[in-house]
Design an enzyme around this catalytic site. Structure first.
Site, PDB file in Angstrom:
ATOM      1  N   CYS A  76      14.839 -12.516 -24.596  1.00 14.40           N
ATOM      2  CA  CYS A  76      13.991 -13.484 -23.900  1.00 14.40           C
ATOM      3  C   CYS A  76      14.193 -13.383 -22.390  1.00 14.40           C
ATOM      4  O   CYS A  76      14.965 -12.566 -21.896  1.00 14.40           O
ATOM      5  CB  CYS A  76      14.303 -14.899 -24.365  1.00 14.40           C
ATOM      6  SG  CYS A  76      15.967 -15.441 -23.915  1.00 14.40           S
TER       7      CYS A  76
ATOM      8  N   CYS B 199      17.692 -13.553 -21.030  1.00 10.31           N
ATOM      9  CA  CYS B 199      18.433 -12.283 -21.071  1.00 10.31           C
ATOM     10  C   CYS B 199      18.127 -11.445 -19.828  1.00 10.31           C
ATOM     11  O   CYS B 199      19.019 -10.820 -19.244  1.00 10.31           O
ATOM     12  CB  CYS B 199      18.056 -11.484 -22.315  1.00 10.31           C
ATOM     13  SG  CYS B 199      18.368 -12.327 -23.871  1.00 10.31           S
TER      14      CYS B 199
ATOM     15  N   ASP C 101     -12.888   5.838   4.557  1.00  9.79           N
ATOM     16  CA  ASP C 101     -13.047   7.013   5.401  1.00  9.79           C
ATOM     17  C   ASP C 101     -14.385   7.670   5.053  1.00  9.79           C
ATOM     18  O   ASP C 101     -14.819   7.631   3.899  1.00  9.79           O
ATOM     19  CB  ASP C 101     -11.898   7.988   5.147  1.00  9.79           C
ATOM     20  CG  ASP C 101     -12.040   9.261   5.962  1.00  9.79           C
ATOM     21  OD1 ASP C 101     -12.250   9.166   7.179  1.00  9.79           O
ATOM     22  OD2 ASP C 101     -11.964  10.345   5.362  1.00  9.79           O
TER      23      ASP C 101
ATOM     24  N   ASP D 120      -8.746  10.272   1.895  1.00 11.83           N
ATOM     25  CA  ASP D 120      -8.258  11.446   1.160  1.00 11.83           C
ATOM     26  C   ASP D 120      -7.502  12.455   2.003  1.00 11.83           C
ATOM     27  O   ASP D 120      -6.935  13.402   1.468  1.00 11.83           O
ATOM     28  CB  ASP D 120      -9.439  12.167   0.494  1.00 11.83           C
ATOM     29  CG  ASP D 120     -10.327  12.880   1.511  1.00 11.83           C
ATOM     30  OD1 ASP D 120     -10.437  12.383   2.652  1.00 11.83           O
ATOM     31  OD2 ASP D 120     -10.897  13.924   1.172  1.00 11.83           O
TER      32      ASP D 120
ATOM     33  N   ASP E 162      -5.517  10.178   7.091  1.00 15.99           N
ATOM     34  CA  ASP E 162      -5.704   8.839   6.529  1.00 15.99           C
ATOM     35  C   ASP E 162      -4.376   8.195   6.122  1.00 15.99           C
ATOM     36  O   ASP E 162      -4.327   6.996   5.866  1.00 15.99           O
ATOM     37  CB  ASP E 162      -6.616   8.893   5.287  1.00 15.99           C
ATOM     38  CG  ASP E 162      -8.021   9.354   5.621  1.00 15.99           C
ATOM     39  OD1 ASP E 162      -8.516   8.986   6.698  1.00 15.99           O
ATOM     40  OD2 ASP E 162      -8.619  10.088   4.810  1.00 15.99           O
TER      41      ASP E 162
END
Length: 756
Positions: free
Chosen positions: A19, A22, A438, A639, A643
């Site tokens: 649980c 724990c 971009d 990409d 960037d």
């Protein structure tokens, strides 16, 4: 997170957790160690992610601390048979439930049968004669004891953690059932000594343990379904590869493939590792890796991804990435890391879980004592209150509310080619109100194409002739726009001419000689510098630039011949992506180094709200900062290498899958398909996952908030019913199962479809 000079990350698999209490106990034990920067335990995956300084603390010391807390830790490398072990645990729970039910069912009939029949006015003699007899008590004792023995783990773990002052759910179960069992044994003694009217709670102890066991079994089965995305990804990789060595095709285990090996793949086979095609032509199904359902054509020079499925072609390719460096291995690692991470929303549940079990024990004892001393009720009544409160409390539901939803959410993202690196990223994404994109390679294709050839009607030249001259010059220039012209000429199968006296004129264009004639090709400024009359073409120029196209003017022997227009075309999916984001109430900005006119044209085509044009690469991150300073939650999609700073600066960085490794490392979310619609899909997935987490947390808190007072007898105080301990145990078992089941609803997620 605190960072240290020699910090490393290790993942441990933790055994024995039941649980949220724990989870808190393991984290607390590890965080006390010197050199530990951060420790996060995920109850759903049963894993500990720990960042520590190996100079200050060793792996063995970490394991020892976890062991002292009452749990076992295994490094991931030691737990390769983890799935098999999980299956054994589930099977063990199933067997324990069956045997518990074998004894508990007749016990329930014997114990509850008389009361049920009596309420109907149909008491049977066999029950009437047994109800207060010694035999009746002995039979119940004999049926209950085997169930106690079968459920011994609840007692060993629960009592041990109680002694160590780290009580968990097992502690609550152990206390509740022990109270019922021991009190009943005491009453058996009273019956044996002549007091025939003492209550017995053997059936409560046995049924509670049986219900808890079936609940744990159902929970384990449900939790297994949350990690199906990882299992599917792992199953993609074939066990063998056909490698050409010493001129012969030899099947070898995939682990023995090395970079540079020549691999043969036949129709219908899975590609074992990443590589570059050297021979053959085929189409490859990459849907499980990228979410793209349409097979991708592959020829010599194209890259292929390990785990994808070959179509009807027969190809040979050279391995470039093997083992843990393959795209598939990286995807699996990213998804595992995300599923093992914690979202900030989990902090409230973590904080409460640290105090939950001690508070429940206190309330149970207080409730029993108040009813006995202040309420004037019997010992049996008070014992029933104690048992009900202990067994109805459910820290499991609190602990599972967040990690199960994150596991399913990140898994579904992976199936659609959306790789979310962490729970924090998944949570933050739903707060985004501005997406910055971009332009080149993200909104547009990133590969300029020839769009128009306009001939001056005063010269005797065909479009093909002008294209032939321009391509012959541009072949030497190596300019990106020139490459589009050369590609168009090659597609038209035009023969390129010999070029002499070639000169590149920076910012202007080029000059050269072809067949003895002087050629000029470039901007309008180049024409003006050489006093070339353009015959009033302003309207044509405005139209082309207004469409986002770059015009290149051509002149032969000082006479204007025509215009060749080139454009980096917008992806077909970009406008759809912007529309979907607008429907979600998110504004879209485009950032580019292009001039404002060209950028504005692309933005108009895509329906973009804001244009940030003529921005130098180093200034992109500053533009993101400005938006954040205005109070916006910003996602950046890009990409390229330039960037990366902006991706890191943004609240959420999204790198398209075809981008550079630098961009991908800087991003929080990776879009494998290079499709901007996945920006909207990622945000939609975040919305649905966070909504699911909030539902889970609400249910977990509401259940305990209502359940515990009911078990304490609040309703009974006002004339309502008293909660039976067996019903309390059933409610507790179903609560955690319901949380996991609710999280599994996320498996129905489909991009573009939002919950109403």
């Amino acid at each position: 997170m605190i960072t240290m000079p020699h910090e490393v990350r290790t993942v441990f698999r933790i055994e024995g957790m039941t649980c949220a209490a724990c989870v808190r106990a393991v984290e607390r034990a590890v965080q006390k160690l010197p050199g530990v920067a951060e420790a996060n335990v995920n109850l759903a995956t049963e894993k500990l992610n720990i960042y520590y300084d190996p100079v200050q603390v060793s792996v063995q010391r970490i394991k020892s601390a976890i062991s002292k807390a009452g749990y076992k830790a295994f490094e991931d490398s030691e737990q390769r048979e983890g799935d098999a072990q999980k299956r054994r645990e589930i099977q063990s729970l199933k067997i324990r439930f069956i045997w518990s039910a074998v004894f508990a069912a007749p016990l329930l009939i014997i114990a509850m049968g008389p009361m049920f029949l009596d309420s109907l006015g149909r008491m049977q003699p066999v029950f009437f004669n047994l109800t207060h007899s010694v035999l009746y008590a002995i039979i119940q004792l004999l049926l209950c004891t085997p169930v106690i023995i079968i459920g011994y783990r609840y007692f060993t773990v629960g009592i041990r953690n109680l002694v160590k002052l780290s009580p968990n759910m097992d502690s609550l179960i152990a206390l509740g059932t022990s109270a019922a069992y021991l009190y009943s044994i005491y009453n058996v003694y009273k019956i044996l000594t002549g007091n025939a009217h003492n209550d017995l709670y053997f059936e409560s102890a046995a049924i509670i343990l049986t219900l808890v066991t079936i609940g744990k079994y159902m929970e384990s089965v449900s939790k297994g379904k949350t990690s199906e995305a990882i299992k599917k990804l792992m199953d993609l990789s074939p066990k063998q590869a056909s490698v050409v060595r010493d001129g012969k095709e030899t099947p070898i285990p995939i682990d023995e493939v090395i970079a540079g090996d020549a691999i043969i793949v036949k129709p219908g086979e899975k590609l074992p590792v990443d590589g570059i095609v050297t021979d053959g032509f085929t189409s490859v199904d990459e849907s499980m890796l990228t979410g793209e359902s349409i097979p991708v054509e592959k020829k010599a020079g194209d890259t292929v991804i390990g785990g994808s499925i070959n179509g009807n072609g027969h190809i040979r390719y050279n391995a470039t990435k093997v083992g843990k460096d393959t795209t598939l291995a990286r995807i699996i690692r990213l998804v595992e890391d995300a599923q093992g991470s914690k979202a900030p929303i989990a902090r409230l549940a973590d904080t409460i879980s640290g105090y939950f079990v001690p508070i429940v024990i206190t309330l149970a004892v207080m409730g029993a004592l108040l009813w006995y001393f202040a309420g004037g009720e019997s010992v049996s009544f008070s014992i029933a209150i104690l048992i009900s409160v202990l067994v109805i409390a459910c820290p499991c539901a609190l602990g599972l509310a967040t990690p199960t939803a994150i596991m399913v959410g990140t898994g579904m993202g992976a199936q659609y080619g959306i790789l979310i690196k962490s729970g924090a990223a998944l949570e933050t994404a739903h707060k985004i109100n501005v997406v910055v994109m971009d332009k080149t390679g993200t909104i547009t294709e990133g590969k300029p194409k020839l769009t128009d050839i306009l001939i001056n009607k005063d010269v005797c030249m065909t479009p093909d002739e002008l294209l032939q001259i321009a391509a012959s010059c541009e072949k030497i220039s190596e300019h990106p726009l020139g490459e589009a012209v050369v590609n168009a000429a090659m597609d038209a199968k035009l023969e390129l001419l010999d070029v002499y006296d070639f000169k590149a004129l920076p910012g202007r264009g080029i000059s050269a000689r072809i067949n003895g004639s002087d050629i000029l090709l470039g901007s309008r400024n180049l024409m003006d510098d050489n006093k070339i009359k353009l015959n009033s073409i302003n309207s044509v120029e405005e139209q082309l630039t207004g469409e986002g196209k770059t015009p290149m003017y051509a002149a032969v022997e000082g006479k204007y011949c025509g215009i060749i227009a080139v454009a980096d075309l917008m992806k077909q999916s970009s406008r759809d992506a912007v529309e979907r984001l607008h429907k979600m109430g998110i504004s879209v900005a485009m950032i580019t180094g292009d001039n404002k006119r060209t950028a504005g044209a692309i933005a108009a085509q895509a329906g973009i709200d804001t244009v940030l044009a003529e921005v130098l690469p180093k200034d992109k991150a500053d533009e993101v900062k400005k938006l954040q300073a205005a109070g916006k939650k910003v996602a950046m999609a890009g990409d390229g290498i330039n960037d990366a700073p902006a991706l890191a600066q943004a609240d959420i960085g999204m790198a398209v899958g075809s981008g550079t490794d630098v961009a991908i490392e800087s991003a929080d979310i990776i879009l494998m398909k290079n499709d901007l619609r996945d920006v909207a899909s990622a945000i939609e997935l975040s919305h649905k996952t966070i909504a699911n987490i909030k539902q889970n947390l609400f249910w977990a808190f509401a259940y305990n908030t209502l359940g515990i007072p009911t078990a304490m007898g609040v309703l009974y105080l006002f004339g309502g019913p008293l909660l039976n301990p067996v019903i309390a145990a059933l409610a507790m078992s179903l609560s955690s199962v319901s949380v996991v089941t609710n999280a599994l609803r996320l498996r129905g997620f489909k991009p573009g479809i939002r919950e109403g």
